[in-house]
Enzyme design. Structure first.
Site, PDB file in Angstrom:
ATOM      1  N   GLU A   7    -127.010 -16.580 -35.253  1.00 29.33           N
ATOM      2  CA  GLU A   7    -128.066 -15.750 -36.022  1.00 29.33           C
ATOM      3  C   GLU A   7    -126.994 -15.019 -37.169  1.00 29.33           C
ATOM      4  OE1 GLU A   7    -131.040 -16.009 -35.813  1.00 29.33           O
ATOM      5  OE2 GLU A   7    -131.528 -16.596 -33.532  1.00 29.33           O
ATOM      6  N   LYS A  64    -118.137 -10.156 -25.534  1.00 35.26           N
ATOM      7  CA  LYS A  64    -117.373  -9.523 -26.505  1.00 35.26           C
ATOM      8  C   LYS A  64    -118.371  -8.510 -27.365  1.00 35.26           C
ATOM      9  CE  LYS A  64    -115.729  -9.524 -30.657  1.00 35.26           C
ATOM     10  NZ  LYS A  64    -115.507  -8.022 -31.079  1.00 35.26           N
ATOM     11  N   GLU A  77    -126.064 -10.482 -49.425  1.00 30.05           N
ATOM     12  CA  GLU A  77    -126.285  -9.436 -48.304  1.00 30.05           C
ATOM     13  C   GLU A  77    -125.419  -8.198 -48.617  1.00 30.05           C
ATOM     14  OE1 GLU A  77    -125.786 -10.434 -44.071  1.00 30.05           O
ATOM     15  OE2 GLU A  77    -127.652  -9.615 -43.625  1.00 30.05           O
ATOM     16  N   CYS A 131    -130.145  -7.444 -39.982  1.00 28.88           N
ATOM     17  CA  CYS A 131    -130.241  -8.785 -40.811  1.00 28.88           C
ATOM     18  C   CYS A 131    -131.469  -9.121 -41.364  1.00 28.88           C
ATOM     19  CB  CYS A 131    -130.316  -9.781 -39.786  1.00 28.88           C
ATOM     20  SG  CYS A 131    -128.659  -9.659 -38.584  1.00 28.88           S
TER      21      CYS A 131
HETATM   22  C1  UN1 Z   1    -130.826  -7.860 -36.654  1.00 22.57           C
HETATM   23  O1  UN1 Z   1    -130.875  -7.025 -37.572  1.00 22.57           O
HETATM   24  O2  UN1 Z   1    -129.928  -8.547 -36.243  1.00 22.57           O
HETATM   25  O3  UN1 Z   1    -136.748  -7.564 -36.101  1.00 22.57           O
HETATM   26  C2  UN1 Z   1    -131.756  -7.905 -35.237  1.00 22.57           C
HETATM   27  C3  UN1 Z   1    -136.026  -6.586 -36.088  1.00 22.57           C
HETATM   28  C4  UN1 Z   1    -135.413  -6.230 -34.932  1.00 22.57           C
HETATM   29  C5  UN1 Z   1    -134.340  -7.137 -34.464  1.00 22.57           C
HETATM   30  C6  UN1 Z   1    -133.111  -7.147 -35.689  1.00 22.57           C
HETATM   31  N1  UN1 Z   1    -136.251  -6.427 -33.760  1.00 22.57           N
HETATM   32  O4  UN1 Z   1    -135.769  -5.803 -37.082  1.00 22.57           O
END
Ligand code: UN1
Length: 496
Positions: A250, A175, A385, A284
């Site tokens: 994650e 999804k 965040e 992230c």
């Molecule tokens: C994310 O933001 O969920 O290391 C992943 C990084 C990328 C992956 C980010 N290769 O910033």
């Protein structure tokens, strides 16, 4: 009239059972409709899981290196279509073309890594404690994997979940995020063209509540992998926990960069700008806290604010643009509400702090790169965040004090230190409470062949990426073979 796209179930492109579609628009220009995507529901999920379950019967028996050959072909087709995928990804997600090319490259790297891994999937052969007896282990697939992916990496994250899942012999129902369905649809077309058998990958478009939850709670999905917010991650873990499903999460980050007095400040500046304002702060791994040692604090802040104000905002298809829009209006509101919170908490707003609406920007969700100074750990902008172009800067005196500030967080994904001193670099590697620590490099930019993930609220202990993602998508089977021709009793016949 915008094109109407379909779900991909059992190798067929099918309409959603609801008969309803939603609009996907360009966040840099609301007038542009990318397409109409299915608003699916539980019935579509049930069909997709049934198709995946059926396909699993044969797919699990295909030798892994054969699965790897298809992965190789998927990689080749992604290379061929890289520019086209990147351009459409910028149109639907907003980040600049340089970054959407990188996002596509991450999927390519993951495909080729998977092709190689298909010839390994190593499992130890172990001596038995009894004579004339062997013990070996095997990696076995789990069954149907339910994957729920975010909008900030529309191709990389779906790829780093789907590819290892299918190389390992699972089948998949994915999804995609409602904001970035088109990229996943294009990935599915490429997988189909590469010769992936029907039902091995199924795509169901729609919302978290109508598609995501039924996927998590379907009795026939054996593993759920999710990248997104902590709140949704906890909800998924609770629901999946009732079925004792494997769950890989994650989740968020509040990543900090620490700059020591001895750092190369030009290098640090480039790293901080890239980490904080790349992807408009919507990673992230984004740099959202900056900790600067007192000797260079004022100087570095001047350099930073000057550079942040000079970043060019605009449509990411324009190669000269540095920063694209936020993903949607909700994200603009969230970012802006954090700016208001920061101001009311007493942090010093140095630049940005408002949506950017000049000229063509008026038609998109643009927000000015924002820097707050004198931020203390009790402030919400230090702890929560934000997922936008907002950087909070704090001062520290000693390495210990800086490391304690860095670790003062409910999250622990990425971290970085800028220093020319090997002793500080090594201590950072040892002491930073994070899944990833960079030395003299920004908090973003993880490579596909290394474990990716974090500690604390960032996840539930799994590491996607690298060889460790194959731990997630396989189970261990232990096989004992006794060729002595008699009953041998472990722990009894070989006891002293
Ligand atoms: C994310 O933001 O969920 O290391 C992943 C990084 C990328 C992956 C980010 N290769 O910033």
């Amino acid at each position: 009239m915008a094109e109407k796209f379909l779900n991909y179930i059992g190798g067929e492109w099918v309409e959603p059972s609801t008969g309803e579609w939603y609009e996907n628009r360009n966040p840099a220009n609301w007038d542009e409709v990318i397409g109409l995507f299915p608003r699916s529901n539980e019935e579509d999920v049930n069909r997709a899981v049934a198709a995946a379950k059926e396909a699993y019967k044969e797919w699990r028996l295909v030798p892994a290196p054969q699965r790897g050959k298809i992965m190789q072909k998927i990689g080749d087709l992604l290379v061929e279509n890289k520019e086209d995928i990147a351009r459409d990804m910028t149109r639907e997600m907003g980040k600049v073309i340089l970054e959407t090319r990188g996002d596509t490259q991450e999927a390519i790297d993951t495909a080729y890594y998977g092709a190689g891994e298909s010839r390994r999937l190593f499992a130890p052969f172990v001596p038995s404690e009894l004579p004339n007896k062997f013990a070996f282990t095997m990696r076995v697939p789990l069954g149907v994997a339910g994957l729920i992916t975010p909008w900030n990496f529309p191709s990389a994250i779906p790829a780093w979940k789907m590819f290892p899942a299918i190389v390992s012999g699972n089948t998949v129902v994915i999804k995609p995020a409602t904001d970035t369905p088109y990229t996943v649809l294009k990935l599915a077309k490429i997988m189909e063209e590469a010769g992936l058998p029907p039902g091995v990958v199924n795509v169901v478009f729609g919302s978290g509540s109508k598609v995501g939850i039924p996927l998590v709670e379907h009795p026939d999905t054996s593993i759920i992998s999710f990248t997104g917010s902590v709140d949704v991650g906890k909800d998924i873990a609770e629901r999946a926990g009732r079925y004792l499903k494997k769950v890989s999460l994650e989740l968020g980050g509040k990543n900090a960069v620490m700059i020591m007095d001895d750092a190369n400040l030009e290098l640090a500046l480039n790293g901080v700008l890239w980490g904080a304002f790349g992807t408009t702060g919507q990673r992230c791994t984004a740099t959202s806290r900056l900790l600067v040692q007192e000797g260079v604090y004022d100087k570095f802040i001047d350099m930073l604010v000057d550079a942040a104000q000079n970043l060019k905002l605009g449509n990411g298809l324009d190669e000269s643009v540095d920063v694209g829009p936020l993903i949607n209006k909700g994200q603009v509101n969230t970012v802006h509400s954090y700016v208001e919170i920061g101001k009311s908490e007493g942090a010093k707003l140095l630049c940005g702090g408002e949506p950017a609406t000049e000229g063509e920007l008026e038609k998109g969700w643009f927000y000015k790169p924002t820097v707050f100074a004198d931020v203390s750990p009790d402030m919400r902008i230090f702890q929560e965040e934000i997922f936008g172009p907002v950087l909070s800067v704090s001062k520290f005196k000693t390495f210990e004090e800086g490391a304690a500030l860095l670790n003062n967080s409910a999250y622990g994904l990425s971290s970085a230190i800028y220093t020319e001193n090997l002793l500080y670099a090594m201590r950072a590697a040892r002491d930073f409470e994070a899944g990833i620590t960079y030395v003299n490099a920004p908090t973003i930019g993880a490579e596909c062949h290394l474990p990716f993930g974090g500690v604390k609220n960032t996840g539930n202990g799994h590491r996607e990426g690298g060889w460790t993602v194959y731990e997630i998508f396989t189970d261990w089977k232990t096989v004992y073979v006794d060729f002595s021709g008699r009953l041998q009793r472990a722990q009894i016949d070989d006891a002293e």
